[in-house]
Design an enzyme around this catalytic site. Structure first.
Site, PDB file in Angstrom:
ATOM      1  N   LEU A 197     -37.447  17.575  34.141  1.00 52.04           N
ATOM      2  CA  LEU A 197     -38.397  17.931  35.190  1.00 52.04           C
ATOM      3  C   LEU A 197     -38.403  16.901  36.327  1.00 52.04           C
ATOM      4  O   LEU A 197     -38.548  15.716  36.080  1.00 52.04           O
ATOM      5  CB  LEU A 197     -39.800  18.019  34.576  1.00 52.04           C
ATOM      6  CG  LEU A 197     -40.919  18.464  35.511  1.00 52.04           C
ATOM      7  CD1 LEU A 197     -40.734  19.906  35.944  1.00 52.04           C
ATOM      8  CD2 LEU A 197     -42.262  18.275  34.834  1.00 52.04           C
ATOM      9  N   ASP A 198     -38.294  17.367  37.554  1.00 51.82           N
ATOM     10  CA  ASP A 198     -38.366  16.500  38.740  1.00 51.82           C
ATOM     11  C   ASP A 198     -37.270  15.428  38.759  1.00 51.82           C
ATOM     12  O   ASP A 198     -37.371  14.445  39.494  1.00 51.82           O
ATOM     13  CB  ASP A 198     -39.732  15.813  38.850  1.00 51.82           C
ATOM     14  CG  ASP A 198     -40.871  16.801  38.977  1.00 51.82           C
ATOM     15  OD1 ASP A 198     -40.606  17.948  39.406  1.00 51.82           O
ATOM     16  OD2 ASP A 198     -42.004  16.446  38.673  1.00 51.82           O
ATOM     17  N   GLU A 199     -36.247  15.590  37.925  1.00 54.81           N
ATOM     18  CA  GLU A 199     -35.218  14.558  37.841  1.00 54.81           C
ATOM     19  C   GLU A 199     -33.855  15.060  38.338  1.00 54.81           C
ATOM     20  O   GLU A 199     -32.873  14.324  38.255  1.00 54.81           O
ATOM     21  CB  GLU A 199     -35.087  14.062  36.392  1.00 54.81           C
ATOM     22  CG  GLU A 199     -36.288  13.347  35.854  1.00 54.81           C
ATOM     23  CD  GLU A 199     -36.486  11.967  36.462  1.00 54.81           C
ATOM     24  OE1 GLU A 199     -35.511  11.381  36.956  1.00 54.81           O
ATOM     25  OE2 GLU A 199     -37.637  11.491  36.459  1.00 54.81           O
TER      26      GLU A 199
END
Lengths: 286, 286, 286, 286
Positions: D229-231
């Site tokens: 996530l968000d990476e």
């Protein structure tokens, strides 16, 4: 002993097929390891631009034969070519008047090693900044200019450039207009900082004009100097937000930081041999 | 039932001691709870500006008595005063020609509730965007303009503004020049978007001019419309970096996003009663 | 002889009605001509902030009676109050390690008169920058720090601050972590520059981390130093675009300009008495 | 009849001499007129990246033979190759929840012709935006997701992507986390917008966190979606200045414009086949 330096070709020529191929083939045939390659085609003008940088270590040609060997390709494609070496230390003269923020910044960049240049000479039409030159151990030539003596003082300045073997002249808020003659001696070798977002607010007192007009953003512009004042090819610009709260004085204060950073970036790009000027515009390879 | 709305006073007057004190004292005496207060003094011009917003809930004066009661203070300090209420829904007319990116953006902001306004009317000199008006259920008035009919068509437009009780006109890339007469009818009530960083590149085709000049940054400017084309008080500007790689077409494409965001911010600031125009400049309280 | 200086009150207190009125009334009663007034209410926290600056010329109270006379108002509203005078020259100590770009920039601002401060002392844990201190005629105290001697060396440093009557400590890329004890001695009196856009990339080597993460924008952050590393109240931040072309080295090079400008703006805002810290945040009056 | 379209090769491979030469030689031998060529070498990772675009008109190979003929070169240099044609209209699915500013913006770009794509499908876990889909004549599939039905609803969604022949999925503030399985089905084919300057403020409510931390700049980030996530690899970021005056609500309001412009630029770059992802980073050819 190894040669850690790199060579750089800056090329411009009429656009045509096969240029990238010809250049890269030339480098490959001499075992050149390309570090960086950028090209740009101005399709409207039909002009092709290229910058290629390769390692000298392992390159099969000695430095002094590169130009000759490359001339076959250059001639075939009607290229204008510049050849540079990354370990050459350019010699820079700084021209100033009374404001010192830009020259302070440039000298500090030299001092910290950010700029790999020699700055042997500061030229000024005022004596004010001589102590600063002394602090940094740089020669300071006071060339006072009046209407009457302008031509001869400019000649004296040109002679100084020759004497000091100057490669690049930086006008760091130098408040004299250079003559056509002077500009033509150093094409694309004089960089100026103008304290506005050109082409807005040409001429004197741009911060006053910006304040008068009520703009919400101010800027600074660095450009090569041509005989048209403030009209030379733009190398770099930067801006910042201001508001109704900013007086002329505060615009001047804030603008100084813009001027410093814009001038320093333009000088950097030039020193890295990343700028190609044409038709009053520039290609700045990043 | 409680009144969650707030009242806003926009004040300008000759600078003098005691104004902030007089205004805040007035509000305190009537139990006004200040939400926001900003003031600015233009010391060169000797003009004082102020915006103060307070809660209507608990305020001792009914809305329709505020102006009268405040007039004592206003008269004493020669104030120009505007009184607004935050729950008033302004009525906005959008003027367009053929480019639709700005109107798309404005209608979407109305649709999502970001703008608390009514947009009852779109005026255009071309039929192209009528389908868009239909999509959003907004009246579309086609007012075609020729050299011959300009005066009467403008009168027709002015009549429409009255008929629809329009508070604010937004020129969202409207490619007609409004006459002096028209502009004077709606002082500081017409907001335009110009697709350059004014005062650079006034007039038509600014992206072409920017490309020609080789600027490294492009901009957009939103301003109140006065009879001097592109010379009205600037409300908002924004810029973005470009490079030699950008063709005119790509400047136009990138610039659209600037135009949208600059126009929308200027309209927002106006709708929030945060803009005071004076001497061809603006105070925009943040 | 006239007193061209101004006085500045920085106020914070629980939010309540009538504060602006009380303060402006106080100034008016003593013939104070307000130059600048800004206020801010944090409605969530219920805290009111204010900065007011007025001319000392014509003000009915002598400087040394202002605090006492104002204390009535201050007490009534539970205010925390700072009183400053614009003609006071703060005494600044700069802490450095080996990187010199920030200190070069700060010393130049002092030298050109942009900063109206005294910089009597540079503290460093390395001998490298002593020549720079000499160039500018500033005392240089080498305080080498090891695990073993940290406490006593910090005490020595604290003593130096007293000895030199230092008002503000600027950490210009000082690579030592200050102890809790040290930080508590100078609350909101130590400004640090961190070379990332906090809270991204806390700790060491943020440019390496930024490169690793592939961000398209880098930043720098200036903040008051508290005992939580990189967690103090942020005063100023700035950013610039980068791309996949930027190596770690080029991020470091470009970042230096961010660090210089962010630190210098934070120091400026502090010196202008425009910063109020609370709850790990700041109000920076513009 | 002429073919005005162009072909684009996106190449990545281990860095070695002669790649540019091999590719441009291939194009020249088939009379390909290069419009644009960009290359990048990640010297740390030893990876070479290239994007070359050439006119199909006059090119000696028919479209369906290019890949095969080029495979000789590709194999020799262990290249990963993508071949695209500029006149292909990608099919885009937009995933939304309740916030509509991003999807409004994307649909308007499709509507005005800025995006040369088909948007045949909107997927949502909420019914709220169905009317907007109707306005633009796009199918709306409501896929409500609970803990219990997540796996089967994702499979249903994957089936929809196949059914609609979707090339690119845009998460326009879609508030569901996609499973590893889903992400792996569409590698570098899902673009998300996160409403912070990553890696600062990952996860939910970044504007609240930004406000809490007292940052002076907020941002938005668009990235390819991976199972972290968000990476995922960042494609584009943008920022804007804020101040202590900005409440969480005003950060959210201002941030919407950042989200719109960042997402739209990332989608544009992807649609122009300008993005190459590797090692959680991207090369975005400009």
């Amino acid at each position: 002993m190894k040669d850690k330096a790199s060579a750089i070709l800056l090329i411009s020529c009429p656009d045509q097929q096969g240029i990238v191929c010809a250049v890269t083939d030339f480098l490959m045939r001499h075992d050149g390891n390309i570090i960086d390659l950028e090209q740009h085609t101005d399709t409207e003008e039909g002009v092709f631009f290229m910058r290629v940088e390769w390692e000298l270590e392992g390159f099969a040609l000695p430095r002094d034969q590169i130009s000759e060997k490359f001339s076959l390709i250059a001639d075939r494609h009607q290229m204008k070519v510049e050849l540079h070496f990354s370990d050459y230390r350019p010699r820079v003269a700084i021209f100033v008047s009374k404001f010192s923020h830009c020259i302070h910044d440039l000298l500090a960049r030299r001092h910290t090693g950010e700029y790999n240049v020699d700055i042997p000479l500061i030229v000024s039409n005022h004596p004010d900044l001589e102590p600063l030159a002394k602090m940094y151990g740089v020669d300071y030539q006071l060339i006072e200019i009046t209407k009457e003596n302008k031509a001869e003082q400019e000649q004296k300045t040109i002679d100084l450039m020759r004497e000091y073997s100057i490669d690049l002249i930086v006008l760091a808020r130098y408040m004299q207009i250079l003559s056509d003659n002077f500009c033509r001696q150093f094409p694309n070798r004089i960089i100026n900082i103008h304290h506005s977002f050109l082409p807005a607010f040409v001429g004197a007192k741009p911060y006053h004009s910006a304040h008068q007009r009520g703009v919400k953003i101010i800027g600074a512009t660095s450009h090569y100097v041509t005989s048209d004042l403030d009209e030379g090819p733009i190398i770099e610009q930067e801006v910042m937000r201001v508001s109704h709260k900013d007086s002329v004085e505060s615009l001047i204060r804030k603008g100084r930081d813009l001027e410093k950073v814009v001038l320093s970036r333009a000088v950097w790009a030039h020193l890295q041999n990343r700028v190609l000027a044409y038709k009053n515009r520039t290609v700045v390879f990043s």
